[in-house]
Design an enzyme around this catalytic site. Structure first.
Site, PDB file in Angstrom:
ATOM      1  CG  ASP A  76      12.515  19.236 -38.825  1.00 30.75           C
ATOM      2  OD1 ASP A  76      13.344  19.367 -39.853  1.00 30.75           O
ATOM      3  OD2 ASP A  76      11.699  19.453 -38.671  1.00 30.75           O
ATOM      4  CD  GLU A 122      13.449  23.016 -41.905  1.00 27.20           C
ATOM      5  OE1 GLU A 122      12.113  22.546 -42.486  1.00 27.20           O
ATOM      6  OE2 GLU A 122      13.884  23.832 -42.808  1.00 27.20           O
TER       7      GLU A 122
END
Length: 384
Positions: A167, A210
């Site tokens: 992440d 993301e």
């Protein structure tokens, strides 16, 4: 003298020549003739091709093994079928489905004829269905399919693989501060940087937003941890053109044949959130039976044999502490009277065996008076 039948034959030959993608070579592969359809596909005129070989439009991505197999097949008098990526005169790639047949008489090969079908658009549609439109790497659906093959390969070859769940830290802030176009640029640049870090056999996927997943081929946790840290540090030190540093939170799990691939991903996901909870910009090994105590108190690093607490220094484990944790986390039923460890809570410091005893009493199962283990052939007894 004009005849209707002859005119029809001429028209038929012209139509076939224009629409049939055909190439002919002599026995050693020198081009002797091509159809008008082949000229259109390749961008080369017939006069430019006759006397040359297929290398003129070969693509560097096509493995040499394909051509070796092709020639081994047709030189034995058998037809070859396959798909090959080539380049036209302008350098643009195109895909063809090909059938190459030997031209024979009395068991002597006089040459070869290749019939091509242009499947470039079909390949593009397949690629679009399998890749993320922004970054060009695999999408979630394609990765799920590839992971099925990866599990089969691990079973067949008796190998393993590890999963990195990644992440990008504070990415929403980047979008809010710099705009989504700038955010997209960062994702593209991050993808390129990551690709350069990985091996050709590794899989790289945009999981969503993301979040990214990397499947490291034939990599145990030690190898995976090393690669993850290399990537994390490389991203942290890369100038993305922002007035802030981009960092990663990474969770790692290793595939276990006794665990489903979905659970393996969940373990890496949980470890990634653990990394975020502990302050971000770090790599955490997941507890798949061995490597991380999945509770909000602390995590266990078996490589360095340390206990890590958020915003605190690592505690080095003694040999006894390390062996006990390995026994518990591996869920080994040596002479342990319970089968599963549901959760372990944070209790005091883990510097001493007394603290570990307190830790064990936090298990949500009945505690028994003693645990006897035999690790690496060494008898070891703990009285509680």
């Amino acid at each position: 003298m004009f005849t209707y039948a002859a005119h029809i034959e001429d028209l038929k030959a012209e139509i076939l020549d224009r629409n049939l993608i055909m190439i002919m070579t002599d026995p050693v592969g020198i081009i002797t003739d091509v159809s008008k359809g082949f000229e259109i596909l390749s961008g080369y005129a017939k006069d430019e091709l006759v006397g040359l070989t297929h290398r003129i439009f070969g693509h560097p991505d096509t493995p040499k093994e394909i051509f070796i197999h092709l020639w081994d097949t047709i030189t034995q008098g058998d037809p070859w079928y396959g798909e090959i990526k080539n380049r036209n005169k302008c350098g643009h790639e195109y895909w063809s489905k090909i059938c190459i047949e030997p031209l024979q008489k009395d068991n002597t090969i006089l040459g070869y004829i290749g019939i091509y079908t242009n499947i470039t658009e079909h390949k593009a549609l397949i690629r679009q269905a399998a890749t993320d439109p922004l970054t060009g790497i695999y999408n979630r659906s394609k990765l799920n399919l590839l992971l099925t093959h990866k599990v089969e390969q691990a079973y067949r070859d008796h190998t393993t693989f590890s999963i990195l769940f990644i992440d990008l830290d504070h990415f929403k802030m980047i979008n809010d501060q710099f705009g989504h176009l700038e955010g997209d640029r960062i994702l593209i640049e991050f993808t390129s940087l990551t690709r350069d870090t990985l091996r050709n056999s590794d899989l790289f996927c945009r999981w969503g937003g993301e979040e990214f997943i990397i499947v490291l081929d034939k990599a145990d946790l030690k190898i995976a941890y090393s690669i993850a840290e290399k990537l994390r540090q490389r991203v942290e030190n890369h100038p993305f053109g922002l007035n802030t540093t981009l960092t990663l939170s990474i969770g790692i799990s290793q595939y276990d044949p006794n665990t489903s691939i979905d659970d393996t991903i969940k373990l890496a996901d949980t470890a990634m959130y653990k990394a975020k909870y502990q302050g971000r910009n770090q790599t955490v090994l997941a507890h798949s039976s061995t490597y991380t105590i999945l509770h909000y108190g602390f995590s266990y690093d078996p490589i360095n044999k340390t206990i890590n607490r958020p915003n605190d220094t690592s505690v080095q484990l003694s040999k006894k502490e390390y062996l006990l944790l390995e026994l518990l986390l591996n869920k080994k039923r040596l002479i342990v009277p319970y089968d599963t460890i549901e959760t372990i809570v944070w209790q005091e410091t883990l510097m001493s065996m007394d603290a570990l005893r307190t830790l064990i009493r936090g298990i949500r199962k009945k505690t028994y008076p003693k645990i006897i283990s035999n690790v690496n052939g060494i008898g070891y007894k703990i009285d509680l």
